[in-house]
Design a protein around this motif. Structure first.
Motif, PDB file in Angstrom:
ATOM      1  N   PRO A  77       0.789  -1.234   0.000  1.00 49.52           N
ATOM      2  CA  PRO A  77       0.000   0.000   0.000  1.00 49.52           C
ATOM      3  C   PRO A  77       0.822   1.286   0.000  1.00 49.52           C
ATOM      4  O   PRO A  77       0.315   2.329  -0.398  1.00 49.52           O
ATOM      5  N   GLU A  78       2.063   1.213   0.403  1.00 50.50           N
ATOM      6  CA  GLU A  78       2.901   2.424   0.444  1.00 50.50           C
ATOM      7  C   GLU A  78       3.666   2.644  -0.855  1.00 50.50           C
ATOM      8  O   GLU A  78       4.423   3.605  -0.961  1.00 50.50           O
ATOM      9  N   SER A  79       3.475   1.751  -1.842  1.00 48.35           N
ATOM     10  CA  SER A  79       4.274   1.810  -3.069  1.00 48.35           C
ATOM     11  C   SER A  79       3.414   2.044  -4.307  1.00 48.35           C
ATOM     12  O   SER A  79       2.274   1.590  -4.380  1.00 48.35           O
ATOM     13  N   GLU A  80       3.999   2.734  -5.262  1.00 45.20           N
ATOM     14  CA  GLU A  80       3.407   2.825  -6.597  1.00 45.20           C
ATOM     15  C   GLU A  80       3.818   1.557  -7.338  1.00 45.20           C
ATOM     16  O   GLU A  80       4.990   1.206  -7.386  1.00 45.20           O
ATOM     17  N   ILE A  81       2.852   0.852  -7.905  1.00 42.48           N
ATOM     18  CA  ILE A  81       3.124  -0.378  -8.641  1.00 42.48           C
ATOM     19  C   ILE A  81       3.184  -0.055 -10.134  1.00 42.48           C
ATOM     20  O   ILE A  81       2.223   0.468 -10.705  1.00 42.48           O
ATOM     21  N   ILE A  82       4.324  -0.344 -10.746  1.00 39.47           N
ATOM     22  CA  ILE A  82       4.457  -0.269 -12.207  1.00 39.47           C
ATOM     23  C   ILE A  82       4.268  -1.707 -12.670  1.00 39.47           C
ATOM     24  O   ILE A  82       5.084  -2.583 -12.360  1.00 39.47           O
ATOM     25  N   LEU A  83       3.171  -1.985 -13.384  1.00 39.97           N
ATOM     26  CA  LEU A  83       2.779  -3.359 -13.704  1.00 39.97           C
ATOM     27  C   LEU A  83       3.038  -3.683 -15.169  1.00 39.97           C
ATOM     28  O   LEU A  83       2.626  -2.941 -16.066  1.00 39.97           O
ATOM     29  N   LEU A  84       3.717  -4.814 -15.378  1.00 35.72           N
ATOM     30  CA  LEU A  84       3.991  -5.325 -16.716  1.00 35.72           C
ATOM     31  C   LEU A  84       3.291  -6.670 -16.882  1.00 35.72           C
ATOM     32  O   LEU A  84       3.282  -7.494 -15.973  1.00 35.72           O
ATOM     33  N   GLU A  85       2.734  -6.877 -18.063  1.00 36.18           N
ATOM     34  CA  GLU A  85       2.048  -8.112 -18.408  1.00 36.18           C
ATOM     35  C   GLU A  85       2.876  -8.787 -19.498  1.00 36.18           C
ATOM     36  O   GLU A  85       3.090  -8.206 -20.560  1.00 36.18           O
ATOM     37  N   HIS A  86       3.344 -10.003 -19.232  1.00 36.36           N
ATOM     38  CA  HIS A  86       4.254 -10.710 -20.141  1.00 36.36           C
ATOM     39  C   HIS A  86       3.595 -11.990 -20.650  1.00 36.36           C
ATOM     40  O   HIS A  86       3.105 -12.795 -19.861  1.00 36.36           O
ATOM     41  N   GLU A  91       1.692 -18.779 -25.353  1.00 32.27           N
ATOM     42  CA  GLU A  91       0.455 -18.308 -24.731  1.00 32.27           C
ATOM     43  C   GLU A  91      -0.163 -17.120 -25.456  1.00 32.27           C
ATOM     44  O   GLU A  91      -1.168 -16.582 -25.006  1.00 32.27           O
ATOM     45  N   SER A  92       0.444 -16.680 -26.555  1.00 31.48           N
ATOM     46  CA  SER A  92      -0.067 -15.459 -27.193  1.00 31.48           C
ATOM     47  C   SER A  92      -0.093 -15.558 -28.715  1.00 31.48           C
ATOM     48  O   SER A  92       0.299 -14.643 -29.412  1.00 31.48           O
ATOM     49  N   LEU A  93      -0.548 -16.673 -29.213  1.00 34.41           N
ATOM     50  CA  LEU A  93      -0.690 -16.872 -30.657  1.00 34.41           C
ATOM     51  C   LEU A  93       0.623 -16.674 -31.410  1.00 34.41           C
ATOM     52  O   LEU A  93       0.655 -16.117 -32.494  1.00 34.41           O
ATOM     53  N   GLY A  94       1.711 -17.114 -30.801  1.00 29.24           N
ATOM     54  CA  GLY A  94       2.968 -17.165 -31.517  1.00 29.24           C
ATOM     55  C   GLY A  94       3.936 -16.022 -31.344  1.00 29.24           C
ATOM     56  O   GLY A  94       5.064 -16.099 -31.798  1.00 29.24           O
ATOM     57  N   GLU A  95       3.528 -14.916 -30.697  1.00 23.58           N
ATOM     58  CA  GLU A  95       4.450 -13.800 -30.530  1.00 23.58           C
ATOM     59  C   GLU A  95       4.569 -13.424 -29.057  1.00 23.58           C
ATOM     60  O   GLU A  95       3.600 -12.995 -28.441  1.00 23.58           O
ATOM     61  N   GLU A  96       5.769 -13.606 -28.524  1.00 19.00           N
ATOM     62  CA  GLU A  96       6.012 -13.162 -27.157  1.00 19.00           C
ATOM     63  C   GLU A  96       5.900 -11.642 -27.116  1.00 19.00           C
ATOM     64  O   GLU A  96       6.311 -10.963 -28.058  1.00 19.00           O
TER      65      GLU A  96
END
Length: 150
Positions: A77-86, A91-96
């Motif tokens: 709760p005290e931090s800003e979260i910089i979120l990345l989705e990998h 899992e993504s139709l052939g392209e990471e």
């Protein structure tokens, strides 16, 4: 309208590495699992860089991202979260790929970090960032490409 995306900070020390992190989105009967990594950032003690990697188990991280965001924000709760989705290629139709996500008032917004089209105004900055971050995060497709070949 979502707020602007925060700048991508350089990753610092790895503080969480959970290869089978489980999440339970609201309104879904079964949970999912992702590889969760969180780094401290050298620029700010109040900022964390988090990356969730899709494992293909249960609801996707994309369909669960609001819940994932809420859980991470609640745990830090005290931090800003910089979120990345990998997403790995399988899992993504052939392209990471790697996307940055912001969630504002329950609504997510994404921007592509890698691979980035050369016509994207941020392409050079994202590619420089990936040169440092890709190998550290163990992103397989990035590691397989020669330096400067993004």
């Amino acid at each position: 309208m979502n707020p602007p995306f925060p700048n991508l900070p350089p990753p610092g020390d790895l503080i969480v590495d959970e290869p089978f992190w489980q999440y339970q989105p609201l309104y879904v009967t079964s949970g999912g699992a992702a590889h969760l990594r969180i780094w401290a950032t050298p620029a700010s003690r109040k900022q964390l860089l988090a990356m969730v990697t899709e494992l293909g188990l249960g609801p996707s991280i994309t369909n669960s991202i609001e819940h994932i965001w809420r859980v991470l924000a609640g745990q830090h709760p005290e931090s800003e979260i910089i979120l990345l989705e990998h997403y790995l290629a399988a899992e993504s139709l052939g392209e990471e790929h790697l996307d940055q996500v912001v969630v504002h008032q329950g609504t997510p917004d994404w921007r592509r970090i890698w691979p980035t089209s050369p016509i994207n105004a941020n392409a050079a900055a994202f590619n420089r960032w990936m040169t440092s971050f890709g190998p550290l995060a163990g992103i397989p497709a990035f590691q397989a490409k020669p330096s400067g070949g993004h």
